[in-house]
Structure formats: C-alpha cells, structure tokens
Design an enzyme around this catalytic site. Structure first.
Site, PDB file in Angstrom:
ATOM      1  N   GLU A 174     -14.740   5.077-103.781  1.00 22.64           N
ATOM      2  CA  GLU A 174     -15.940   4.401-103.259  1.00 22.64           C
ATOM      3  C   GLU A 174     -15.630   2.986-102.787  1.00 22.64           C
ATOM      4  O   GLU A 174     -16.274   2.471-101.887  1.00 22.64           O
ATOM      5  CB  GLU A 174     -17.036   4.350-104.331  1.00 22.64           C
ATOM      6  CG  GLU A 174     -16.595   3.627-105.600  1.00 22.64           C
ATOM      7  CD  GLU A 174     -17.701   3.494-106.656  1.00 22.64           C
ATOM      8  OE1 GLU A 174     -18.882   3.655-106.338  1.00 22.64           O
ATOM      9  OE2 GLU A 174     -17.360   3.222-107.825  1.00 22.64           O
ATOM     10  N   MET A 229     -15.888   7.751-107.842  1.00 19.43           N
ATOM     11  CA  MET A 229     -16.102   6.438-108.450  1.00 19.43           C
ATOM     12  C   MET A 229     -14.787   5.674-108.625  1.00 19.43           C
ATOM     13  O   MET A 229     -13.714   6.284-108.757  1.00 19.43           O
ATOM     14  CB  MET A 229     -16.778   6.577-109.806  1.00 19.43           C
ATOM     15  CG  MET A 229     -18.285   6.747-109.712  1.00 19.43           C
ATOM     16  SD  MET A 229     -19.033   6.812-111.363  1.00 19.43           S
ATOM     17  CE  MET A 229     -20.770   6.692-110.930  1.00 19.43           C
ATOM     18  N   GLY A 230     -14.898   4.360-108.704  1.00 21.09           N
ATOM     19  CA  GLY A 230     -13.742   3.489-108.839  1.00 21.09           C
ATOM     20  C   GLY A 230     -13.792   2.416-107.770  1.00 21.09           C
ATOM     21  O   GLY A 230     -13.434   2.664-106.637  1.00 21.09           O
ATOM     22  N   ARG A 231     -14.271   1.236-108.145  1.00 22.60           N
ATOM     23  CA  ARG A 231     -14.432   0.178-107.140  1.00 22.60           C
ATOM     24  C   ARG A 231     -13.104  -0.475-106.827  1.00 22.60           C
ATOM     25  O   ARG A 231     -12.790  -0.781-105.690  1.00 22.60           O
ATOM     26  CB  ARG A 231     -15.421  -0.874-107.648  1.00 22.60           C
ATOM     27  CG  ARG A 231     -16.855  -0.423-107.544  1.00 22.60           C
ATOM     28  CD  ARG A 231     -17.775  -1.482-108.114  1.00 22.60           C
ATOM     29  NE  ARG A 231     -17.636  -1.544-109.552  1.00 22.60           N
ATOM     30  CZ  ARG A 231     -18.560  -1.167-110.425  1.00 22.60           C
ATOM     31  NH1 ARG A 231     -19.709  -0.729-109.994  1.00 22.60           N
ATOM     32  NH2 ARG A 231     -18.352  -1.233-111.707  1.00 22.60           N
ATOM     33  N   THR A 252     -13.560   3.453-120.695  1.00 23.86           N
ATOM     34  CA  THR A 252     -14.086   3.486-119.330  1.00 23.86           C
ATOM     35  C   THR A 252     -13.582   4.728-118.626  1.00 23.86           C
ATOM     36  O   THR A 252     -12.419   5.108-118.775  1.00 23.86           O
ATOM     37  CB  THR A 252     -13.680   2.243-118.511  1.00 23.86           C
ATOM     38  OG1 THR A 252     -13.970   2.494-117.116  1.00 23.86           O
ATOM     39  CG2 THR A 252     -12.190   1.943-118.605  1.00 23.86           C
ATOM     40  N   ASP A 281     -13.038   4.737-115.642  1.00 25.45           N
ATOM     41  CA  ASP A 281     -12.214   4.235-114.539  1.00 25.45           C
ATOM     42  C   ASP A 281     -10.739   4.122-114.899  1.00 25.45           C
ATOM     43  O   ASP A 281      -9.901   3.988-114.017  1.00 25.45           O
ATOM     44  CB  ASP A 281     -12.735   2.869-114.076  1.00 25.45           C
ATOM     45  CG  ASP A 281     -14.089   2.969-113.388  1.00 25.45           C
ATOM     46  OD1 ASP A 281     -14.331   4.002-112.741  1.00 25.45           O
ATOM     47  OD2 ASP A 281     -14.888   2.034-113.501  1.00 25.45           O
ATOM     48  N   LEU A 334     -22.607  12.223-112.066  1.00 23.97           N
ATOM     49  CA  LEU A 334     -22.084  13.400-112.777  1.00 23.97           C
ATOM     50  C   LEU A 334     -20.646  13.178-113.236  1.00 23.97           C
ATOM     51  O   LEU A 334     -20.216  13.723-114.246  1.00 23.97           O
ATOM     52  CB  LEU A 334     -22.168  14.642-111.895  1.00 23.97           C
ATOM     53  CG  LEU A 334     -23.540  15.330-111.867  1.00 23.97           C
ATOM     54  CD1 LEU A 334     -23.520  16.517-110.923  1.00 23.97           C
ATOM     55  CD2 LEU A 334     -23.974  15.766-113.267  1.00 23.97           C
ATOM     56  N   GLN A 335     -19.883  12.359-112.501  1.00 26.45           N
ATOM     57  CA  GLN A 335     -18.505  12.069-112.903  1.00 26.45           C
ATOM     58  C   GLN A 335     -18.405  11.524-114.322  1.00 26.45           C
ATOM     59  O   GLN A 335     -17.442  11.758-115.017  1.00 26.45           O
ATOM     60  CB  GLN A 335     -17.889  11.024-111.966  1.00 26.45           C
ATOM     61  CG  GLN A 335     -17.661  11.513-110.580  1.00 26.45           C
ATOM     62  CD  GLN A 335     -17.536  10.360-109.605  1.00 26.45           C
ATOM     63  OE1 GLN A 335     -16.452   9.838-109.409  1.00 26.45           O
ATOM     64  NE2 GLN A 335     -18.620   9.960-109.002  1.00 26.45           N
ATOM     65  N   ARG A 336     -19.407  10.742-114.701  1.00 24.15           N
ATOM     66  CA  ARG A 336     -19.318  10.099-116.009  1.00 24.15           C
ATOM     67  C   ARG A 336     -20.196  10.772-117.052  1.00 24.15           C
ATOM     68  O   ARG A 336     -20.161  10.399-118.220  1.00 24.15           O
ATOM     69  CB  ARG A 336     -19.673   8.613-115.899  1.00 24.15           C
ATOM     70  CG  ARG A 336     -21.118   8.353-115.547  1.00 24.15           C
ATOM     71  CD  ARG A 336     -21.369   6.851-115.381  1.00 24.15           C
ATOM     72  NE  ARG A 336     -22.794   6.604-115.223  1.00 24.15           N
ATOM     73  CZ  ARG A 336     -23.314   5.578-114.580  1.00 24.15           C
ATOM     74  NH1 ARG A 336     -22.519   4.702-114.005  1.00 24.15           N
ATOM     75  NH2 ARG A 336     -24.616   5.413-114.492  1.00 24.15           N
TER      76      ARG A 336
END
Lengths: 292, 292
Positions: free
Chosen positions: B129, B72-74, B26, B28, B183-185
């Site tokens: 995020e 990103m990263g909930r 992941t 994350d 784009l991060q991933r």
C-alpha cells in the site's frame, strides 16, 4: 438460462436429438425457479465469517468509528443478508444491513447510525454494492467504474466509500470502507460442504435428466416444508428463470429497511452447513493447478 | 518500544521497583532486533492463501486482464512478499511483486506487465500500500485518504487502483483492483499455529524475565542457524527497536526489483506452518464475544 432456452428451441437441436439442460450457478443466488443456487452457500459462509472478523477488529478500538463492508450483488442482496448469519450462532452481526432491493436514503442512513452510536462506539454496516437512491441512481456510481465483466454489467465501486463520507460529515468520526471483492466468490478455504455437495448433485441430476430424454428444462432445488432442512432436485421450466432476477422478498427485511429478519437468516443458514476439508502443503492451502 | 524504553528509564519506575519488558507485536513484521513479530505469521498465511485464490479466480477468464492486489505495509513489504509463498508449495504466486522498499517507476511497471503478457493472458501483481515514486511521493496519495489510525499515520488508499489505471492506458485491457484491507490482520480462521504458539511463548518469556529481575529490555526471537527452522526467545536492548522500522533487505528482491527471491520466501515459510483448530457453530466460526 436464456441461452439454454434459445438453443433448446432451435430446429437443429430438435432435429439432431441434442438435449439441453440448464444448471443454475451463481454466488448471487438470484435465479428464479430454484430454492438456491450452487455457489451461494460458500460465498455466504465466507461473507458471514469475514464480516464477523471485521466487526471484532473494529471493536478493539475505543474511539467512535464506522465501518462499511461492501458485499457483491448488483440487483439482489442475498449475500449482503448473509452477513447477519452470526446472529443465529451467538456471534457478531452487522448493526445495519442495506440491500440493493430497497431505496437508499442518506439522511435516514445517518439517523440509523446515530441511533446505534447511542449505545455503542463501533458501528458496522453491510451494504450491497448495487444500492440505489430512491430516484434509481446507484450510490456507487460517484466513483470510477473502470472495469466490466464479460456480460458488460458495470461494477459499482465506491459504494462503501460514499457511506463513509456521509458518516464522516454527520459525526466527524473515524471510518473505514472495506470491499470484500473477489474473495467472496473464490475463497475456497471457507467453502460450505452443503454447497459443494449440492453442486455435484445438481450436475449429476442434469445428466440423468438428459439421459432419460428431458430437454429445455432447468434443474432446480425445491426445499421441503418440514422444520428440518431438506431439499430435492427437480426439473423446472426455463421460462421462469431466463432473464429474470430473483430478489430478496420485502418480508425478509425489517420494517425500517435497515436489517434482515430471523426468517431470512433461517432460509440462508442451512446452505452454509459443513466445512470442506482443506489440504495444506507447508502451511499453504493446496490447489489443483490448471494446465495452461 | 519507545514507550517501554521511556517508562523503564523514568526515576519513579526504578525507585518503585517497576519492571518493564517490551513484547513485540505487529502483522507488519517491521520491528528491529527480533527475527519476526507475533501476528506476522498469521497475516502472511492469510495473504498467501487469499492471493492464491485471487490468481485462480482471475485465471478462469480467457480475456487479457490485470489484477493488482494491495497489501498492508506502509514502510515495510514483509506482507507483500508473503504473497509469493505458494511458489515454494507448488501453488500459484503473483507474477510481479512491488514492495514499499523500492522506488516505483510507472514506465518500468508497464514494461514488466507487458513482458508477462507475452506468455500469459492474466497478470496478477501484489503491491504494498505504501509504494512510492522515485521522488518519494506515495503512489496511493492520488486517492482520498479519509481515515487515520491511532498513531496518525495515513492509510494509502487507491494504490492498486492507480496501478490498474496505468495498465488500462498501456494495454486497454480489463483490470481489477483488490484491497485485502483489515482481513489481513483479523482473519483468525486462517491463523498460523506457529504464530499463535510464538505469541503465547513470548508473553510467557516476558513474565519470566520480569520475575527474574530484568527491566528495560525487549523480548525477541532469535533464529537458529541450521537447515531446519528453530528459534529461541532472548532479551534484546530496547534501543535497537525504538522508533526504527525493519525493512525487507535489498537482497530479498530480484535484480529487476519486481519480485522476491527464494531466500526471502525461505525466511517467511517457517512462520506460516500449522493450522489453528477452528470451532464452528452451525457453519459459522465461533468467536469469544467481548463483554462490552
């Protein structure tokens, strides 16, 4: 260019022997009188590369989905068109391209997406931030535009989100709005070597022109007519460039107005050639730090 | 990992001699029981590089401005923290970092930005995020969340826009919300070589473990204790990883909770080392095309 023109016509400039030369520069590529502008090639290379990656990302999921990638360009679609470059290099290009030059029709757009859904599950569209409905109202104005740049033009936020909304309503599928935002103009790690070279050379040519006595002109690229790309730097009248926006010509779009022609991509491709060397320090690209 | 655990405990798996090995993966970096996860190093390298470019872009204007970059990263702020990596490499890092692990206080946030405005005109903050107010309500829920991924988690759109709104109201200055989005991933053009190597090696180790008779375990990276980075791949119990989120520990943030510590960056830096070779065709990165 309008400022250069006014200054060069000022009596004090003439009396004092001050020479004024306009040097074009914009990632939007929308200055009249020059084949292209420094900045555009690098931004085009980033847009094409990033959109290709976004298409790949979208394609790993089997569920039906629609992705709208919002590209800079309020009046001109040069960068939006660049997203389709991988068509020429054997890569993945957006299924649909909507530039600000052509009126946007939500019904036609939903039908376009429906056509692509007939043969594949993931549809990706590139869309200019400044697309407008036939009546002239910007599609993106439905969302808050809480910032303005130094020239008080408005940013169009929410264009891609509006497109997603239309597709959700029509097809009840997963959607994603991606705004490339400032990275388009600042992603120096993906600069075009041709663009960097062009930028140095047009600056040098401007200094040479001033030394040789020219004033009140703009430096411009003129493309050679052969099959192989070539260009030279010439002096052009400022009057052709001041306060005018160079738009993508109609013949660079297909008849349906939802994609670009090969001719358009052939125009853009030479401008993204070559890669700038990137210097890394401990895995992170090295920048020169400003002294403020 | 929960699925691997359930399958490996199923009577038919045991009876049939089916061996099940979990391989973490992941961007994350939020899986318990492993030092890091394949995918994270490349995403971290992109986030650090992109945010550094966005800071440079913001710094060319002299007017006071605030930029919020949404990462990103909930639930976990590992990627948000990576934005500060250029602090270790002599580059530009965000002035403020707000991860989802710590409660978000709008008043404290405005005061933080005001402190930075005392000595510079352009403030850039990286924000996860999934940041939440002290009461648990996500900051980004104020905006529409019209998509959900395969696991039905919600995306938090609008977190960075909310931060911009707060700063506009407090300082009446120009703001810009930038969402790094997919784009991060998927930005394979900026992949970490260490990450790509890790991904291959942990896959290989999993096959070896299965062949040697192991089942119902997860492959994990264990970091060596020396000053120089080193890691080995070991088998770890699935029970530690299933249905648990590995968050950034409190000691990786400063006391004020608005930035990361050097210790945090020292943990991340080895994971972004090395660059993958990129193959270009006519100026555009070459991908392998999927056969569908």
């Amino acid at each position: 260019m309008d400022t250069v023109k006014r200054l060069s016509e000022h009596p004090l400039a003439e009396a004092g022997g001050v020479r004024l030369i306009g040097i074009p520069k914009t990632i939007d590529n929308d200055i009249e009188g020059t084949d292209h502008t420094p900045g555009y090639g690098s931004a085009a290379k980033f847009v094409a590369s990033a959109v290709q990656e976004i298409i790949r990302d979208a394609s790993v999921y089997s569920a039906r989905s629609f992705t709208a990638v919002e590209v800079m360009g309020r009046e001109a679609g040069w960068l939006t068109c660049a997203s389709a470059l991988p068509r020429l290099t054997g890569g993945s290009a957006p299924d649909l391209v909507y530039p600000p030059e052509l009126g946007f029709d939500p019904g036609r757009f939903a039908a376009d997406v429906g056509e692509v859904f007939k043969y594949k599950n993931t549809v990706v569209a590139a869309v200019g931030e400044g697309i407008r409905y036939a009546g002239g109202e910007p599609v993106g104005l439905t969302s808050a535009t809480h910032t303005a740049d130094g020239f008080s033009h408005h940013y169009y936020n929410g264009t891609s989100e509006r497109l997603c909304k239309i597709i959700e309503e029509a097809f009840a599928c997963k959607t994603r709005a991606v705004t490339l935002n400032t990275l388009q103009r600042c992603a120096s790690h993906l600069a075009s070597l041709r663009d960097l070279t062009d930028a140095s050379e047009i600056g040098r040519a401007a200094v040479r022109a001033a030394i040789s006595g020219e004033s009140g002109v703009m430096m411009a690229f003129r493309r050679g007519g052969g099959i192989e790309y070539s260009s030279e730097i010439v002096s052009a009248p400022l009057s052709g460039a001041a306060n005018r926006t160079r738009r993508v010509p109609r013949e660079y779009f297909n008849e349906a107005g939802n994609n670009v022609t090969g001719e358009c991509l052939q125009y853009i491709l030479p401008l993204v050639q070559g890669e700038a060397e990137i210097f890394y320090k401990d895995g992170i690209p090295l920048h020169f730090k400003p002294f403020y």
